[in-house]
Design a protein around this motif. Structure first.
Motif, mmCIF file in Angstrom:
data_model
loop_
_atom_site.group_PDB
_atom_site.id
_atom_site.type_symbol
_atom_site.label_atom_id
_atom_site.label_comp_id
_atom_site.label_asym_id
_atom_site.label_seq_id
_atom_site.Cartn_x
_atom_site.Cartn_y
_atom_site.Cartn_z
ATOM 1 N N ARG A 1 0.830 -1.211 0.000
ATOM 2 C CA ARG A 1 0.000 0.000 0.000
ATOM 3 C C ARG A 1 0.861 1.256 0.000
ATOM 4 N N GLN B 1 -7.505 -1.613 -3.014
ATOM 5 C CA GLN B 1 -6.295 -1.836 -2.216
ATOM 6 C C GLN B 1 -6.190 -3.296 -1.784
ATOM 7 N N ASN C 1 -7.247 7.797 -0.143
ATOM 8 C CA ASN C 1 -7.631 6.503 0.410
ATOM 9 C C ASN C 1 -9.122 6.546 0.713
#
Length: 335
Positions: A26, A298, A105
């Motif tokens: 990530r 993700q 995010n």
């Protein structure tokens, strides 16, 4: 509950090693994404006002999580399904110029998602959006962007291999472009998902284009909200995934609607009432920039690169107890 248990499954890494690998993937991927695509990291909301028109309606049948706030009486808030429309508004309000973009995010709750190896009620993805000129609303712009994202994913494969050579999945060397209509013509007797699986198994990785409008057979390949992607300039990045014997969607993306395509798609979807929402009014009045954008999962990316059989191995979520028990017995460790 749908659960696939691969034979002789071995995750290679322990739970703690997996957590370390998740953080590495990530952290590294978002830096590469920002650098290669000229995107700035920004903060994003977990929820929006229902009346703003900013929430992603997905296929139009999924129920958003709703609640009220003590400090905003008489208003209903919704946990986002994605930030497809919010990002475009942010680019406008923050003064981004053509060639500049953002990523964030995004965390969401999708309460109507089915439980299986690939789907969770918790969604985590990199939502990204970039300003383009009206002249760049072309198929070539879309394809160039897809090739760039594929290149970043391939680079991540090599980065992960250096740290975890025993665990990384080998990815195909190239991505192939095909439209949903070409796919229907090729496999007229198959369902949409069967077509996706057949073409992705054959080619390894595909970008399936033009999703949302009706095909010659009378139905769209898949549902798409009418008010963010232009159905003629969008698509999904799919990788073949041996563990589950199916295509794994890593990203959904596209060039966004302009005034003309928004009006046309709202009419086709019988959603013309949305024209009165603040976001849609701005778009129809030409007040928002032309953009391209999408989401990159993700957990899905971690699942792909680490060759994991269940998304719960790379994200913490809620699962039925019978699924947890079946996974425990078969070397699948759900976080």
């Amino acid at each position: 509950m749908k659960l696939i248990i691969p034979e002789h499954y071995d995750p290679k890494l322990s739970v703690r090693e997996t957590q370390e690998a998740i953080k590495y993937i990530r952290d590294t991927f978002q830096k590469e994404l920002g650098k290669e695509m000229n995107l700035e990291r920004i903060s994003a909301p977990l929820f929006v006002n229902k009346n703003s028109g900013l929430n992603d309606n997905l296929n139009g049948v999924e129920r958003p999580v709703q609640f009220d706030l003590l400090g905003v009486p008489g208003q209903t808030m919704e946990v986002v399904h994605s930030l497809a429309k919010w990002k475009r508004m942010a680019l406008h309000e923050y003064g981004f110029l053509p060639g500049e973009g953002l990523y964030t995010n995004m965390n969401a709750i999708r309460r109507d998602e089915e439980f299986d190896n690939l789907h969770s009620c918790y969604v985590d993805q990199w939502d990204w959006e970039k300003v383009i000129t009206r002249e760049d609303r072309t198929l070539e712009t879309l394809k160039d962007t897809v090739r760039n994202i594929f290149k970043i994913i391939k680079h991540m494969e090599h980065e992960v291999w250096y740290k975890y050579p025993q665990a990384v999945k080998q990815l195909p060397e190239d991505i192939t472009f095909i439209t949903s209509q070409e796919l229907e013509d090729r496999y007229p007797d198959k369902s949409s998902k069967e077509r996706e699986n057949l073409i992705t198994k054959e080619l390894g990785c595909v970008f399936l284009m033009k999703i949302g409008d009706k095909l010659k057979g009378g139905e769209p390949h898949d549902g798409r909200a009418p008010d963010y992607d232009d159905w003629q300039l969008n698509g999904d990045i799919l990788f073949w995934f041996d563990h589950l014997d199916c295509a794994l969607e890593i990203s959904s993306m596209g060039i966004r609607v302009d005034e003309t395509s928004l009006a046309d798609q709202l009419k086709k979807a019988d959603c013309e009432d949305r024209k009165d929402l603040p976001y849609h009014k701005m778009l129809l009045n030409g007040e928002l920039p032309c953009t391209i954008g999408g989401g990159i999962g993700q957990s899905r990316l971690c699942m792909l690169l680490l060759d994991r059989a269940h998304v719960g191995e790379v994200q913490a979520s809620i699962w039925p107890e019978e699924m947890r028990e079946a996974c425990r017995k078969n070397n699948i460790f759900l976080l």
